[in-house]
Design an enzyme around this catalytic site. Structure first.
Site, PDB file in Angstrom:
ATOM      1  N   ALA A  15       0.798   2.684   7.582  1.00 30.12           N
ATOM      2  CA  ALA A  15       1.136   4.037   7.987  1.00 30.12           C
ATOM      3  C   ALA A  15      -0.113   4.886   8.207  1.00 30.12           C
ATOM      4  O   ALA A  15      -0.028   6.028   8.611  1.00 30.12           O
ATOM      5  CB  ALA A  15       2.038   4.685   6.935  1.00 30.12           C
ATOM      6  N   ASN A  18       0.814  -1.198   0.000  1.00 31.04           N
ATOM      7  CA  ASN A  18       0.000   0.000   0.000  1.00 31.04           C
ATOM      8  C   ASN A  18       0.860   1.266   0.000  1.00 31.04           C
ATOM      9  O   ASN A  18       0.945   1.960  -1.015  1.00 31.04           O
ATOM     10  CB  ASN A  18      -0.937  -0.018   1.210  1.00 31.04           C
ATOM     11  CG  ASN A  18      -1.987   1.070   1.147  1.00 31.04           C
ATOM     12  OD1 ASN A  18      -1.886   1.987   0.355  1.00 31.04           O
ATOM     13  ND2 ASN A  18      -2.997   0.972   1.988  1.00 31.04           N
ATOM     14  N   ASP A  19       1.516   1.516   1.116  1.00 25.99           N
ATOM     15  CA  ASP A  19       2.270   2.769   1.221  1.00 25.99           C
ATOM     16  C   ASP A  19       3.398   2.873   0.196  1.00 25.99           C
ATOM     17  O   ASP A  19       3.736   3.971  -0.238  1.00 25.99           O
ATOM     18  CB  ASP A  19       2.832   2.912   2.636  1.00 25.99           C
ATOM     19  CG  ASP A  19       1.721   2.950   3.670  1.00 25.99           C
ATOM     20  OD1 ASP A  19       0.657   3.508   3.349  1.00 25.99           O
ATOM     21  OD2 ASP A  19       1.903   2.407   4.767  1.00 25.99           O
ATOM     22  N   VAL A  20       3.971   1.728  -0.198  1.00 24.73           N
ATOM     23  CA  VAL A  20       5.111   1.794  -1.128  1.00 24.73           C
ATOM     24  C   VAL A  20       4.670   2.004  -2.573  1.00 24.73           C
ATOM     25  O   VAL A  20       5.505   2.130  -3.461  1.00 24.73           O
ATOM     26  CB  VAL A  20       6.007   0.525  -1.038  1.00 24.73           C
ATOM     27  CG1 VAL A  20       6.609   0.405   0.351  1.00 24.73           C
ATOM     28  CG2 VAL A  20       5.246  -0.718  -1.408  1.00 24.73           C
TER      29      VAL A  20
END
Lengths: 105, 468
Positions: free
Chosen positions: B435, B394-396
């Site tokens: 995050a 997700n965050d990456v």
């Protein structure tokens, strides 16, 4: 200033050892590719288990009836040994998979 | 030849083995050998410590052997039993125990000093306090890091208001108490030194508390370097060169790794330590969504798209690890390759919970090495790819890191999956990632969502592709 100069002179061997080891550590490790970071961290962690040496020395020097020190030494060796044995074993498990890969490729 | 010469020689060989082993760990071909060499070095050093002449001491060999057996068996079994996905937690625990060992040693030596059994200069006392405090922080910090990675505690539940100020105050208190202890010498008393230890233990816990999410690997790496330093400090106290060399090497390794990880996220270490996102990164969360609707794709549509594409880049994340789906990914890969689809993997440096975590998992599934692309190569491949498949990441893959300065992860290098012609995101739900940040990728025109457990969805995809 005088005190610093004296400290430097009387600990010369140690200062050389320390600074060379630090530089060596940086140099050896900064060449590791990203893919090996987790195994490297794990392997380095196993090496930090070298603290077990201190626990063994503590235990050997303890008087045979000094149960406080014996217990502390016992705990120290158990903790250090888990770190050492677990650390190297877990690293080997990770690296085993990389090796299999290489053979086929 | 005296026994002392032999044991000193073996200690020296052990120290060389540590350095050589770390060196060999730097290449995939020799890494395993490197680990074994370092391990042999450790075995030699332990033997040497057992037999080195110490004058007339009682040795207590039965105790030593007993403790080594207990620790060795526990370590061996836990290392064999642990799931590949739980590896980071395991490393964290091992690391914490090493720190605890240094705490035990320093406590014992401090006890002798304050009881009047040994005389120590201020420098020696300082070294003991360093071993005590650094070891304490490494111990409780690693335990909390374990608990967080294992999902036993929630990041936000252990963070107090003004946490960074509290931490700073505690650190100052620790430092001034230690300076006071050094100046007071013996009058300080053993009980007071244990009070310092207690504050150190609380500080280790509190130090890790505000750090969360994607920053966890950085913390483990930092704590790893701490436990190395505490071992080195203990090495000074015991006048053991191999402890000093081993400890300092690990201290350097942990530091370099920590810096590399921060670089990968384009953030400073300070920023990570005061709790960049995980704990306080709520600014970017919650918005977006609103009237935007993510578009879903059916299993059969996804299967057809994949099967008839020319190139696919798979972006794995922690969701893949949790779902234990790496084997199914390999199966899907095989099916697609058989139809001439070029399948590659884009590995973000901090995908998963540790750098290299994804590589380990994919290697476990027998996915060939050359298929794994690092950030730069993956972004080039993504720009050409027909389909990017995001599995539990997700965050990456969040475009906000590139185009939304208000986002907490702004500036972090990400995998530009949105540059592929189509994106399929396998995800459990629309919940934001670790995050806690909303991801605009999910609402883009070329993005389709495939909800469900990653392994489940992949199994269905494999079944569909087989039917084509």
């Amino acid at each position: 200033m005088e005190a610093i100069a004296q400290f430097f002179e009387s600990n010369l061997e140690m200062i050389y050892l320390l600074s060379f080891t630090i530089l060596l550590g940086f140099e050896v490790i900064s060449k590791v590719p990203t893919v090996l970071h987790t195994p490297l961290m794990s392997g380095a962690n196993a090496i930090s288990g070298v603290v077990i040496i201190g626990a063994i020395l503590l235990m050997r020097r303890a008087a045979a009836d000094d149960y406080l020190t014996l217990s502390l030494g016992f705990i120290g060796i158990v903790l250090g040994m888990i770190n050492v044995m677990g650390g190297f074993a877990v690293t080997d498990r990770m690296l085993e998979m990389f090796k299999k890969k290489k053979k086929k490729a | 030849m005296t026994l002392e010469f032999i044991t000193d020689l073996i200690f020296w060989i052990g120290a060389i083995a540590f350095i050589w082993g770390l060196r060999l760990l730097s290449s995939p071909d020799s890494a395993r050998r490197g680990n074994i060499i370092a391990g042999v070095g450790m075995g030699l050093a332990i033997l040497s410590a057992i037999f080195q002449p110490l004058g007339s001491v009682s040795n207590n060999y039965p105790w030593i052997i007993g403790a080594m057996l207990v620790g060795g068996i526990i370590g061996w079994i836990s290392a064999r039993k642990v799931q590949m996905t739980a590896m980071p937690q395991m490393v964290s625990i091992f690391n914490g125990l090493g720190g605890a060992c240094a705490v035990v040693l320093a406590s014992a030596e401090l006890y002798y000093f304050y009881e009047g059994q040994t005389a120590l200069g201020m420098g020696e006392l300082l070294i003991l306090y360093l071993a005590l405090l650094i070891g304490a922080v490494a111990f409780t910090g690693s335990m909390l890091a374990f608990a967080k990675l294992q999902g036993l505690v929630n990041d936000r539940k252990v963070t107090l208001p003004y946490h960074n100020i509290i931490n700073m105050a505690m650190l100052l208190l620790l430092l001034s108490l230690t300076v006071y202890a050094l100046l007071q010498g013996k009058d300080f008393g053993f009980e007071m030194s244990m009070l310092i230890l207690l504050i150190g233990l609380v500080y280790g816990f509190s130090f890790v508390a505000p750090i969360g999410g994607a920053d966890m690997p950085v913390v483990i790496s930092l704590l790893n370097s701490f436990s190395g330093l505490s071992a080195a400090a203990a090495g000074f106290a015991y006048d053991s060169r191999i402890m000093i060399v081993g400890g300092i090497l690990v201290g350097a390794a942990g530091t370099i790794l920590t810096v590399l990880m921060c670089d990968a996220m384009n953030r400073s270490l300070l920023n990570v330590l005061i709790g960049g996102f995980g704990g306080s990164g709520k600014s970017g969360a919650g918005r977006a969504a609103g009237d935007q609707v993510a578009k879903e794709v059916s299993i059969s549509d996804a299967a057809i798209q994949l099967f008839y594409s020319n190139s696919v880049v798979i972006v794995p994340g922690y969701g893949l690890a949790v779902a234990q789906a790496q084997m199914v990914v390999k199966e899907l890969d095989n099916l697609l390759e058989a139809n001439g689809v070029d399948v590659k993997y884009g590995i973000h440096p901090v995908a998963g919970r540790m750098p290299g975590h994804m590589n380990v998992l994919l290697a476990e599934a027998d996915i060939p090495y050359p298929k794994l692309l690092d950030l730069e190569a993956a972004n080039e491949a993504l720009a050409q790819a027909d389909i990017a498949v995001v599995i539990g990441a997700n965050d990456v893959v969040n475009p906000a890191a590139e185009n939304d300065p208000s986002s907490p992860i702004y500036g972090m290098p990400v995998l530009q999956v949105w540059k592929a012609k189509n994106v399929i995101v396998l995800k459990r739900s629309m919940n934001p990632g670790y995050a806690g940040i909303q991801n605009p990728l999910f609402f883009m025109d070329n993005t389709r969502m495939l909800f469900g457990d990653a392994k489940d969805s992949l199994n269905k995809l494999v079944a569909e592709v087989k039917n084509l």
